[in-house]
Design a protein around this motif. Structure first.
Motif, PDB file in Angstrom:
ATOM      1  N   SER A  34       1.779  -2.984   0.113  1.00 18.00           N
ATOM      2  CA  SER A  34       0.862  -1.850  -0.026  1.00 18.00           C
ATOM      3  C   SER A  34       0.232  -1.850  -1.414  1.00 18.00           C
ATOM      4  O   SER A  34      -0.966  -1.577  -1.567  1.00 18.00           O
ATOM      5  CB  SER A  34       1.599  -0.533   0.220  1.00 18.00           C
ATOM      6  OG  SER A  34       2.102  -0.462   1.537  1.00 18.00           O
ATOM      7  N   PRO A  37      -1.589   0.213   4.941  1.00 23.97           N
ATOM      8  CA  PRO A  37      -0.210   0.655   5.203  1.00 23.97           C
ATOM      9  C   PRO A  37       0.313   0.268   6.577  1.00 23.97           C
ATOM     10  O   PRO A  37       1.469  -0.151   6.709  1.00 23.97           O
ATOM     11  CB  PRO A  37      -0.300   2.184   5.047  1.00 23.97           C
ATOM     12  CG  PRO A  37      -1.441   2.387   4.097  1.00 23.97           C
ATOM     13  CD  PRO A  37      -2.432   1.308   4.426  1.00 23.97           C
ATOM     14  N   THR A  67       6.591   7.118   4.821  1.00 18.81           N
ATOM     15  CA  THR A  67       5.524   6.132   5.029  1.00 18.81           C
ATOM     16  C   THR A  67       4.960   6.235   6.444  1.00 18.81           C
ATOM     17  O   THR A  67       3.744   6.224   6.653  1.00 18.81           O
ATOM     18  CB  THR A  67       6.049   4.710   4.785  1.00 18.81           C
ATOM     19  OG1 THR A  67       6.511   4.601   3.436  1.00 18.81           O
ATOM     20  CG2 THR A  67       4.969   3.667   5.027  1.00 18.81           C
TER      21      THR A  67
END
Length: 275
Positions: A43, A49, A268
């Protein structure tokens, strides 16, 4: 990303050293350490992502392909591997792994994989913290049962980039396989799990336009080469240290760290779903 900086090389080397040593010391799958760190590094290098999570999982499993070989050799020399169990579970493992890496892995969003990984880590950390021994209650099932169990182990391992030890060891001890044989046999099963899944990652990721130039399929080659090289070197030192250090206490400390890792991966995944 084609040119690796010294800082990135150093970070990947530290990851390989740490994951290899912990794998030997605590008997954990390297994926629980590698996937979050590789996700963070990818990332930071500008990888989207969603794709970073998938590449981290695929690269982690690719590294396990190499580290499992050194582990299997060590266990085989001690006569601890139950090769008959390996042969019976391997067909299901290959099928489950290919279904996972060629199908579900490619179809699921990286955010959902991150959430699934966080749940897997919480389960594994809880097992490690409690250090609960599974009671031996029955024998290994028949061929259909073994194929089904192998398929489930391969499929779930492919989704999280792990070698399957936290699934195969409890299953074998539940089936009245001695714990030291279960651990050794699980190490041997790590190779077909990794081989089948990596094959799927390489094929299913070919059409991804956003992947870096240094990637083949979903596998990030710089990360694979450096992490695998250092983890293979340090895993034997971790295994030796296991005989001299209070492993039970270390497992509980590391389990607490894994809860934080799970929180990061959950964040995330959640952030990706909200984007």
């Amino acid at each position: 990303m084609s040119d690796m900086s010294f800082v990135l090389l150093f970070e990947l080397a530290l990851l390989g050293i740490g994951s290899g040593f912990l794998a030997g010391l605590l008997g954990i799958g390297g994926g629980m350490v590698m996937v979050p760190v590789l996700t963070f590094l990818l990332s930071g290098l500008g990888t989207a992502p969603e794709l970073a999570v998938k590449m981290a999982i695929a690269t982690s499993m690719s590294a396990i392909l190499f580290t499992s070989m050194s582990s299997v050799i060590a266990h085989h020399k001690r006569g601890a591997v139950r090769w008959s169990i390996v042969m019976h579970l391997a067909p299901g493992i290959v099928v489950g792994s290919l279904v996972s890496s060629l199908g579900a892995f490619a179809l699921l969003k990286g955010s959902w994989l991150a959430l699934f990984f966080s749940v897997f880590v919480i389960f594994s950390a809880t097992q490690m913290f409690s250090d609960k021994k599974t009671a031996s209650t029955r024998a290994m099932p028949g061929m259909v049962g073994k194929f089904s169990a192998g398929s489930a182990i391969g499929f779930l391992s492919g989704l999280v980039g792990a070698g399957g030890g936290f699934l195969s060891v409890p299953f074998m001890t539940w089936c009245n396989v001695a714990i030291h044989n279960a651990v050794a046999t699980s190490a041997a099963l790590g190779f077909p799990i990794a081989l089948a899944n990596v094959t799927g990652y390489l094929l299913s990721g070919q059409g991804i336009a956003e992947r870096p130039e240094s990637a083949v399929g979903y596998v990030w080659l710089p990360g694979l080469v450096v992490v695998a090289a250092f983890s293979v070197l340090t895993a034997p030192f971790g295994a030796r240290a296991a005989h001299a250090l209070p492993v039970k206490k270390l497992k509980r400390i590391f389990a607490c760290i894994l809860f934080l890792v799970a929180a990061y991966m959950f964040y995330t995944g959640y952030r990706g779903l909200q984007a």
